[in-house]
Design an enzyme around this catalytic site. Structure first.
Site, mmCIF file in Angstrom:
data_model
loop_
_atom_site.group_PDB
_atom_site.id
_atom_site.type_symbol
_atom_site.label_atom_id
_atom_site.label_comp_id
_atom_site.label_asym_id
_atom_site.label_seq_id
_atom_site.Cartn_x
_atom_site.Cartn_y
_atom_site.Cartn_z
ATOM 1 N N LYS A 30 -34.251 12.978 40.655
ATOM 2 C CA LYS A 30 -34.868 12.076 41.630
ATOM 3 C C LYS A 30 -33.881 11.777 42.739
ATOM 4 O O LYS A 30 -32.680 11.842 42.482
ATOM 5 C CB LYS A 30 -35.340 10.773 40.984
ATOM 6 N N TYR A 56 -36.497 3.552 41.679
ATOM 7 C CA TYR A 56 -36.784 3.090 40.308
ATOM 8 C C TYR A 56 -37.772 1.928 40.325
ATOM 9 O O TYR A 56 -38.639 1.837 39.449
ATOM 10 C CB TYR A 56 -35.498 2.657 39.590
HETATM 11 P P1 NDP Z 1 -22.212 13.656 42.207
HETATM 12 O O1 NDP Z 1 -21.639 13.497 43.565
HETATM 13 O O2 NDP Z 1 -21.450 13.086 41.071
HETATM 14 O O3 NDP Z 1 -22.414 15.209 41.894
HETATM 15 C C1 NDP Z 1 -23.075 16.065 42.769
HETATM 16 C C2 NDP Z 1 -22.576 17.491 42.534
HETATM 17 O O4 NDP Z 1 -23.292 18.357 43.402
HETATM 18 C C3 NDP Z 1 -21.107 17.711 42.888
HETATM 19 O O5 NDP Z 1 -20.234 17.422 41.839
HETATM 20 C C4 NDP Z 1 -21.091 19.186 43.238
HETATM 21 O O6 NDP Z 1 -20.991 19.929 42.036
HETATM 22 C C5 NDP Z 1 -22.469 19.437 43.797
HETATM 23 N N1 NDP Z 1 -22.462 19.560 45.257
HETATM 24 C C6 NDP Z 1 -22.781 20.680 45.937
HETATM 25 N N2 NDP Z 1 -22.672 20.479 47.245
HETATM 26 C C7 NDP Z 1 -22.255 19.202 47.423
HETATM 27 C C8 NDP Z 1 -21.936 18.425 48.562
HETATM 28 N N3 NDP Z 1 -22.043 18.912 49.823
HETATM 29 N N4 NDP Z 1 -21.521 17.159 48.372
HETATM 30 C C9 NDP Z 1 -21.416 16.648 47.138
HETATM 31 N N5 NDP Z 1 -21.711 17.340 46.026
HETATM 32 C C10 NDP Z 1 -22.120 18.620 46.162
HETATM 33 O O7 NDP Z 1 -23.686 13.081 42.255
HETATM 34 P P2 NDP Z 1 -24.578 12.575 41.039
HETATM 35 O O8 NDP Z 1 -24.330 13.417 39.858
HETATM 36 O O9 NDP Z 1 -24.414 11.117 40.895
HETATM 37 O O10 NDP Z 1 -26.060 12.828 41.625
HETATM 38 C C11 NDP Z 1 -26.648 14.113 41.678
HETATM 39 C C12 NDP Z 1 -28.172 13.978 41.667
HETATM 40 O O11 NDP Z 1 -28.570 13.348 40.437
HETATM 41 C C13 NDP Z 1 -28.750 13.116 42.780
HETATM 42 O O12 NDP Z 1 -29.969 13.643 43.216
HETATM 43 C C14 NDP Z 1 -28.979 11.767 42.123
HETATM 44 O O13 NDP Z 1 -30.028 11.038 42.734
HETATM 45 C C15 NDP Z 1 -29.338 12.190 40.712
HETATM 46 N N6 NDP Z 1 -28.985 11.160 39.722
HETATM 47 C C16 NDP Z 1 -29.932 10.788 38.823
HETATM 48 C C17 NDP Z 1 -29.653 9.833 37.880
HETATM 49 C C18 NDP Z 1 -30.689 9.454 36.880
HETATM 50 O O14 NDP Z 1 -30.437 8.504 36.130
HETATM 51 N N7 NDP Z 1 -31.805 10.159 36.792
HETATM 52 C C19 NDP Z 1 -28.345 9.163 37.838
HETATM 53 C C20 NDP Z 1 -27.401 9.670 38.792
HETATM 54 C C21 NDP Z 1 -27.723 10.629 39.705
HETATM 55 P P3 NDP Z 1 -20.014 21.179 41.898
HETATM 56 O O15 NDP Z 1 -18.636 20.649 42.184
HETATM 57 O O16 NDP Z 1 -20.199 21.630 40.499
HETATM 58 O O17 NDP Z 1 -20.466 22.193 42.915
#
Ligand code: NDP
Length: 369
Positions: A134, A219
């Site tokens: 989401k 949410y």
């Molecule tokens: P993070 O910033 O922790 O992780 C995002 C990951 O995406 C990065 O670690 C990286 O992985 C990859 N990535 C690729 N391109 C980019 C960029 N330009 N900038 C940043 N990251 C990039 O985010 P979250 O894990 O918190 O969130 C990711 C998704 O999950 C979002 O859509 C968020 O809304 C959703 N989410 C849902 C939750 C829920 O409870 N359902 C809770 C938290 C988040 P890599 O280094 O491996 O390439």
């Protein structure tokens, strides 16, 4: 709390994520030794590594089989930890080769919001089912493209709306829709947190698509829809953002919105990036149910007020929300059922989000029907 209220902790309700999916469990699922559904995780960030990947061990029908990351070192380390073979590690450039990997059934997109559409479409074109975090995407148009790509490929599309597999939320839905509260009249739903580092992608509109509403206010919005089982027909909204705060140069901070549903329920919702909130209460003519906190990773509490008594209900979880979510997709793939949180469900939220932004911008209520 008034004098005539008391908390009754004796009431125990057994509920679990399994309730949402058990009706779908067919003979194919009962077979011992059935091949587990393989998932590839795209984007090895905080949510993927801290919440999703550790939960595969709690599932009945799923296994982690591939990783997609821009960081080869991180991917190699996590692959070793989770027993993912080196041949099943991909990056964003060679991702499409996942089409040739028979161990991958589902691609789980856990990337910044503006990347959800691209990776969902590429995954569907590679012949994979898609689980997407989401908010589904940053516009209605993108959501429609995702739905169309999965439809064309005849692949399933499910949203990571984990609360639909969380026991307290499942019980609140049951109570709200059972009629025991009387006709439902109002909902208050509050979600927010104090956003930190101004440099994070969540505070960068090209990557996030918006501020608190896209990330956490969704949410509140989603809860009003799953608690009532209705779609809102009208929306009003007011925003306040301090643009001199370095966190809020491109995205909104607080945006509160009001929704009117066909039955007459009116929902008042908070969405904030500068204050912490996490709860909802559904009020009917005879009483209310609240879950507070409502949607964190753990610690939910459910209370019901009826006949001038407030009762805390203890809910036993039979499966955690992430295992329930992952297994639900596996069950849908095996039985052909539609996920309870499919692409249409994500699209509906994004359509309302666009209307909320418009209502705030134009200072008027927007009709949705
Ligand atoms: P993070 O910033 O922790 O992780 C995002 C990951 O995406 C990065 O670690 C990286 O992985 C990859 N990535 C690729 N391109 C980019 C960029 N330009 N900038 C940043 N990251 C990039 O985010 P979250 O894990 O918190 O969130 C990711 C998704 O999950 C979002 O859509 C968020 O809304 C959703 N989410 C849902 C939750 C829920 O409870 N359902 C809770 C938290 C988040 P890599 O280094 O491996 O390439």
């Amino acid at each position: 709390m008034g004098n005539n209220e008391f908390i009754d902790r004796r009431s125990v309700v057994a509920a679990g994520a399994g309730l949402a999916t058990s009706a779908l469990a067919g003979p194919a699922l009962a077979q011992p030794g059935a091949r587990k559904i393989g998932y590839a995780i795209v984007g090895l960030g905080s949510y993927a590594t801290r919440q999703i990947m550790p939960r595969f061990k709690d599932t009945e029908h799923c296994r982690l089989t591939a990783l997609v990351s821009g960081s080869p070192e991180k991917a190699a380390k996590l692959a070793a930890e989770y027993g993912v073979p080196a041949r099943s590690i991909y990056n964003y450039q060679n991702f499409d080769r996942i089409a040739d990997n028979p161990d991958v059934d589902v691609v789980y997109v856990i990337l910044p919001n503006s990347m959800h559409m691209e990776y969902t479409v590429r995954a569907a074109r590679a012949g994979k089912h898609v689980m997407c975090e989401k908010p589904m995407a940053i516009s209605v148009r993108e959501c429609e493209q995702m739905i169309e790509a999965c439809r064309r490929a005849n692949r399933k599309l499910m949203l990571g709306y984990r609360s639909r597999f969380q026991a307290h939320n499942i019980e609140a839905i049951r109570i709200a829709r059972s009629g025991e509260l009387g006709p439902l009249r109002t909902i208050t739903a509050e979600h927010g947190f104090n956003a930190g580092d101004p440099a994070q992608w969540r505070l960068n509109r090209p990557l996030s698509g918006g501020g608190s509403l896209m990330d956490i206010g969704v949410y509140s919005l989603n809860a009003t829809r799953y608690l009532t089982g209705e779609e809102p027909v009208e929306v009003a909204a007011v925003e306040h953002t301090d643009r001199s705060d370095p966190r809020f140069r491109t995205v909104e901070d607080t945006i509160n919105f009001m929704l009117r549903f066909p039955s007459g329920v009116i929902a008042n919702c908070i969405s904030a990036y500068s204050s912490a909130h996490n709860r909802y209460r559904v009020v009917g003519s005879n009483g209310w149910v609240e879950v507070d906190p409502a949607t964190p990773y753990s610690g939910q509490q459910l209370r019901v007020r009826l006949r001038n008594q407030t009762q805390e209900r203890e809910i036993r979880e039979t499966k955690n929300q992430w295992a329930g979510q992952l297994d639900h997709m596996a069950e849908c793939i095996r039985t052909g059922a539609q996920p309870i949180v499919d692409g249409q469900e994500g699209l509906k939220d994004v359509r309302i989000i666009e209307a909320i932004y418009r209502a705030a911008r134009e200072g008027r209520t927007i009709k949705l029907a």
